[in-house]
Design an enzyme around this catalytic site. Structure first.
Site, PDB file in Angstrom:
ATOM      1  CG  HIS A   1      -2.056   5.566  -1.827  1.00  0.00           C
ATOM      2  ND1 HIS A   1      -2.584   5.440  -2.136  1.00  0.00           N
ATOM      3  CD2 HIS A   1      -2.188   3.864  -1.839  1.00  0.00           C
ATOM      4  CE1 HIS A   1      -3.647   5.467  -3.023  1.00  0.00           C
ATOM      5  NE2 HIS A   1      -3.296   3.911  -2.922  1.00  0.00           N
TER       6      HIS A   1
ATOM      7  CB  CYS B   1      -5.831  -1.300  -3.489  1.00  0.00           C
ATOM      8  SG  CYS B   1      -5.977   0.002  -3.445  1.00  0.00           S
TER       9      CYS B   1
ATOM     10  NE  ARG C   1      -9.080   3.084  -4.719  1.00  0.00           N
ATOM     11  CZ  ARG C   1      -8.178   2.627  -5.870  1.00  0.00           C
ATOM     12  NH1 ARG C   1      -8.855   1.427  -6.319  1.00  0.00           N
ATOM     13  NH2 ARG C   1      -7.254   3.402  -6.351  1.00  0.00           N
TER      14      ARG C   1
ATOM     15  CB  CYS D   1      -0.998  -0.043   1.311  1.00  0.00           C
ATOM     16  SG  CYS D   1      -1.651  -1.566   1.924  1.00  0.00           S
TER      17      CYS D   1
END
Lengths: 102, 279, 163, 99
Positions: free
Chosen positions: B197, B240, B236, B193
């Site tokens: 991000h 992802c 989401r 992740c």
């Protein structure tokens, strides 16, 4: 749930209108998960009228985005008047909505 | 003496070789996490981080502002209000299940449930409320669940995330697992992740501007142009996972709830902006 | 609202058609708009919407030549955040505007939208369009029987016509 | 005459090659399947392993043993790599933490 949502705001002689219509606006170029083309399904006309007179007419093809939005302005309406909108799509479906001018 | 000194050297050597993980301290983590983003994006006001890519990219922000003149999530808000206010078959309401009748509480989820030792998200709490009132749980990724959470989030707009980690070793363990999930690389592409991000935040990946992890959940649920519809946090997370070529976990899987807990705690102080719109 | 076709919606459709006819929209179209098919909404310029190129669209929709004009303002994003939803707005100070059309030449069909303005309408419109790839967007304003145009470029990295 | 015997020889070769790889393909497929089941249990599975396994299954059904074997080999390798990634990341994630 109504398919047409309108915000009509008057300032002086001018009324600014924004509308959001819930409609898939399928272009006919997109495939569903099974790989089959989704047939075109889109609004063709959207007419706004005030006192039974059309003030703005949209002619739309499949390139207008899903859940279409349009913004325009016109003169001659007062706060409290009713604005009416009617759409017809290529499958013959239709809906009408109204909003009070604020 | 010599033996003792030798032992000391050995112990020192051992601890150098395999540095033990520092004792978990969520608050230290949060301060470091936030200052990383505040430093990376010095011109972004802190309360803006809930606006994701629009906080860090000016041309995108302009398009967003135009879209926000008549946000595409408005129909969902109305549907959410209707669904929230409708009584269950037993006459009770959603408002009976939540603090303050469910008004303005989005920023306090997810929570650690001391009874079960599990993380409970807002979406999970909504379904738990339904089940305890004899109703079927709602599908998790879109539809009415997205509409109800949109309605509940709107009543929390501007309220900063306020996630608590109670003094319970299980809560801290859940937080740590969420943190591991966030930083561990997964999928055939080997992306964590954090790859997108944290390191990649603000940069372009294909057409998208990657949202900073700080405040990333503040805007949920969102209307994504890509989906042409509303989606929840679960929607989401699963997309992802798939984008990194990892097999997505089921919606509300413990790992997803824990990473939501971690991320939301990292965002403590960042105001709720949901429901949101995203490309 | 559900998009399933119900009897009551059929009734609404008839009412709507009657309303449109009554309002004089039926048959009153922009110059040289071809006959719409019976299944299409009254006034919808089918030939223009089925045209592949800019020239074909203009021939189907208008008479006369296009003139680029500084008096027409078109606003589009430089890079579309998503080709499926690109905000486009057109405005002009030119007097006597009767229609505004928006063309996206790189799309499978070049005409995206055409707006018919009444006397009371202000010469401006905003909408959201799909764009398949990086393209020019052309705004055509019909004013006093003449055609004025402006164009702008939109970079599309995530196309709006894909799956 | 000559052509016919060559064709016959070809058929023989083909048949023997098939017979040699069917159990092979099936065994590799089973191995890949169980490795992937472990990866899934560890929440470490990759979508590419899943699609490669599905393709291998199709080839098995079509009795294309060579192709099935190759795809099963690939799926097995992918499943192993996904599990190795998960093991490795059990400690490596710490290096990425913002401190």
């Amino acid at each position: 749930m109504p398919s047409i949502r309108m915000k009509a705001i008057s300032s002086g002689d001018t009324t600014e209108v924004q509308a959001l219509v819930q409609h898939p606006m399928d272009s006919g170029f997109v495939k569903d998960p099974s790989g089959a083309l989704i047939p075109p399904h889109h609004i063709e006309t959207l007419v706004f009228s005030h006192n039974d007179k059309p003030v703005f007419t949209a002619y739309w093809g499949p390139a207008v985005s899903k859940d279409p939005y349009v913004k325009f302005a016109f003169k001659g309406a007062a706060k409290g008047d009713t604005l009416q909108a009617t759409w017809i799509d290529n499958m013959g479906k239709t809906d009408t909505g109204t909003a009070k001018i604020a | 003496m010599i033996v003792r000194r030798l032992l000391a050297v050995l112990i020192a050597g051992a601890s150098l070789g395999a540095a033990p993980a520092p004792a978990p301290n969520p608050e230290t983590d949060r301060v470091a996490f936030q200052s990383y983003f505040f430093t990376k994006f010095p011109n972004v006001k802190h309360e803006e981080f809930g606006n994701g890519p629009y906080a860090v990219n000016a041309p995108m922000r302009k398009q967003w502002e135009e879209i926000m003149q008549f946000p595409p999530y408005e129909p969902a808000l109305d549907e959410g209000r209707e669904a929230f206010e409708a009584p269950f078959a037993n006459g009770r309401h959603y408002s009976d299940c939540f603090d303050n009748g469910g008004d303005g509480i989005r920023q306090t989820y997810p929570r650690f449930d001391t009874k079960t030792g599990e993380i409970i998200t807002l979406d999970g709490a909504i379904n738990a409320c339904r089940v305890s009132n004899g109703e079927k749980p709602l599908p998790l990724q879109t539809g009415v669940m997205a509409s109800i959470t949109a309605f509940m989030s709107e009543s929390s707009r501007g309220k900063p995330f306020d996630i608590k980690i109670p003094a319970d070793p299980r809560a801290l363990a859940a937080y740590e697992r969420g943190k591991e999930f966030f930083y561990a690389r997964k999928g055939q592409l080997g992306f964590a992740c954090a790859s997108c991000h944290v390191q990649g935040a603000g940069e372009r990946l294909r057409g998208d501007i990657l949202a900073p992890a700080l405040g990333i959940l503040a805007a949920f649920p969102i209307y994504r142009s890509d989906w042409g519809a509303m989606g929840t946090i679960d929607r989401r997370f699963t997309s992802c996972s798939a984008q990194t070529r990892a097999v997505p976990l089921p919606a509300q899987a413990a790992a997803y709830r824990e990473v939501e807990y971690f991320l939301s705690y990292m965002s403590n102080g960042i105001p709720i902006t949901g429901p949101g719109t995203r490309p | 609202m559900s998009l399933h076709h119900t009897a009551s919606q059929e009734a609404t459709r008839r009412t709507a058609l009657r309303l449109l006819a009554g309002l004089g929209l039926y048959g009153i179209t922009m110059p040289s708009i071809g006959q719409a098919f019976a299944s299409d909404a009254p006034g919808w310029p089918e030939a223009a919407f089925k045209a592949k190129t800019q020239d074909e669209v203009l021939a189907a929709l208008y008479k006369g030549k296009l003139e680029m004009s500084k008096d027409v303002t078109i606003e589009t994003p430089e890079i579309a955040e998503n080709g499926a939803v690109v905000p486009v707005s057109v405005s002009t100070k030119l007097p006597g505007v009767t229609s505004i059309s928006i063309l996206v030449p790189e799309n499978p069909y070049a005409l995206a939208a055409s707006y018919k303005l009444a006397d009371a309408s202000m010469a401006m419109v905003g909408c959201r369009l799909k764009m398949a790839k990086t393209t020019k967007v052309i705004a055509v304003v019909e004013a006093g029987g003449k055609l004025y145009a402006a164009s702008s470029d939109v970079k599309v990295t995530l196309g709006g016509c894909g799956g | 005459m000559k052509t016919a015997s060559f064709a016959f020889l070809g058929l023989m070769l083909c048949a023997s090659a098939m017979a040699a790889t069917q159990p092979d393909a099936e065994a590799t497929f089973k191995a890949a399947q169980s490795e992937e089941a472990l990866a899934k249990a560890e929440q470490a599975a990759w979508t590419t392993t899943e699609t490669t396994l599905a393709d291998a299954q199709k080839s098995l059904t079509a009795q294309k043993w060579d192709e099935a074997k190759a795809l099963a080999d690939e799926a097995l390798a992918l499943a192993k790599r996904s599990r190795a990634q998960a093991t490795e990341q059990k400690t490596l994630w710490q290096d990425a933490v913002i401190r």
